[in-house]
Design a protein around this motif. Structure first.
Motif, PDB file in Angstrom:
ATOM      1  N   GLY A   1       2.362  -7.985   4.434  1.00 14.84           N
ATOM      2  CA  GLY A   1       3.041  -7.526   5.639  1.00 14.84           C
ATOM      3  C   GLY A   1       3.674  -6.153   5.513  1.00 14.84           C
ATOM      4  O   GLY A   1       4.668  -5.856   6.188  1.00 14.84           O
ATOM      5  N   ILE A   2       3.098  -5.318   4.659  1.00 14.05           N
ATOM      6  CA  ILE A   2       3.630  -3.967   4.432  1.00 14.05           C
ATOM      7  C   ILE A   2       2.926  -2.986   5.361  1.00 14.05           C
ATOM      8  O   ILE A   2       1.703  -2.817   5.277  1.00 14.05           O
ATOM      9  N   PRO A   3       3.653  -2.325   6.269  1.00 10.02           N
ATOM     10  CA  PRO A   3       3.000  -1.362   7.158  1.00 10.02           C
ATOM     11  C   PRO A   3       2.526  -0.134   6.394  1.00 10.02           C
ATOM     12  O   PRO A   3       3.138   0.279   5.403  1.00 10.02           O
ATOM     13  N   MET A   4       1.428   0.453   6.886  1.00 11.19           N
ATOM     14  CA  MET A   4       0.800   1.597   6.223  1.00 11.19           C
ATOM     15  C   MET A   4       0.662   2.756   7.199  1.00 11.19           C
ATOM     16  O   MET A   4       0.494   2.553   8.405  1.00 11.19           O
ATOM     17  N   ALA A   5       0.695   3.962   6.653  1.00 14.85           N
ATOM     18  CA  ALA A   5       0.481   5.166   7.448  1.00 14.85           C
ATOM     19  C   ALA A   5      -0.249   6.191   6.590  1.00 14.85           C
ATOM     20  O   ALA A   5      -0.392   6.029   5.374  1.00 14.85           O
ATOM     21  N   ILE A   6      -0.707   7.231   7.253  1.00 11.37           N
ATOM     22  CA  ILE A   6      -1.364   8.358   6.589  1.00 11.37           C
ATOM     23  C   ILE A   6      -0.565   9.614   6.878  1.00 11.37           C
ATOM     24  O   ILE A   6      -0.143   9.849   8.018  1.00 11.37           O
ATOM     25  N   GLY A   7      -0.364  10.431   5.839  1.00 13.12           N
ATOM     26  CA  GLY A   7       0.258  11.740   5.999  1.00 13.12           C
ATOM     27  C   GLY A   7      -0.608  12.780   5.308  1.00 13.12           C
ATOM     28  O   GLY A   7      -0.676  12.813   4.084  1.00 13.12           O
TER      29      GLY A   7
END
Length: 222
Positions: free
Chosen positions: A105-111
């Protein structure tokens, strides 16, 4: 060492999620040679890795006295996109990392320092674009590109997690500097840039490959 708090994970794109660095570097090297500069893939990597393509023309003028044409940037992107569509492959050990984070349940993003249209092509080619639910941030969305922390701060905001409780994963010195400056726990993922340079740039941890990154995150989340 105490395990870091991991409530969100923010990935760089090129060299972390998609194996673009070698392809893009080859295209850039070939193109610069066409304009009269005696470049090698090693030299191109050392000069430009982790930066933006917009920095290339002024650096070429400064270092080699070569003025690139006004349409150089659009031409370089076009040729790079064609190389991605033709040759880009996913990292074989990436999916278990994303599956682990989803399961926990760990949210992910891209930078990324790259523009959205480049990521649309690369992430789309390897089937990753939809996996990030729109949490894809570019340096073109913020005031300052890496090594400034702006894009990682924006990514943390998008997933609603304090940056101090995020892990940033980057494979370049500029990206590691950005992660460290943001206040995130920063993992240097070894791809083209050696571990010692990532460590010198401020990485809190080093993952020698995607399997090692998976094991590291699994331990932290256990």
């Amino acid at each position: 060492m105490t395990k870091p708090i991991v409530r969100g994970v923010i990935f760089d794109c090129d060299g972390v999620l998609v194996d673009t660095e070698t392809l893009a570097n080859r295209v850039l090297t070939d193109q610069l040679c066409e304009y009269g500069c005696d470049m090698t893939v090693e030299k191109t990597h050392d000069l430009f890795i982790g930066g933006t393509l917009a920095m290339v023309p002024p650096r070429m003028k400064e270092l080699f006295g070569i003025t690139l044409p006004d349409d150089w940037l659009s031409s370089c992107y076009s040729r790079t996109f064609e190389a991605f569509k033709r040759d880009l492959e996913p990292y074989p050990d990436l999916m278990p990392i994303l599956d682990l984070l989803d399961a926990k349940g760990i949210p992910m993003a891209i930078g990324s320092n790259g523009p959205h249209d480049k990521m649309d092509v690369s992430l789309g080619k390897v089937g990753l674009k939809e996996r990030f639910n729109g949490n894809i941030c570019s340096a073109h969305d913020v005031a300052n590109a890496k090594p400034h922390p702006d894009v990682y701060l924006l990514a943390a905001e998008k997933i609603g997690v304090p940056i101090s409780e995020c892990v940033v994963v980057d494979d370049s010195q500029n990206g590691v500097r950005a992660g460290a400056a943001s206040g995130a726990t920063t993992v240097g993922l070894v791809d083209i840039t050696p571990a010692n340079l990532l460590r010198d740039a401020g990485a809190d941890y080093i993952a020698t490959d995607h399997r090692a990154l998976h094991d590291m995150l699994s331990d932290w989340l256990s």
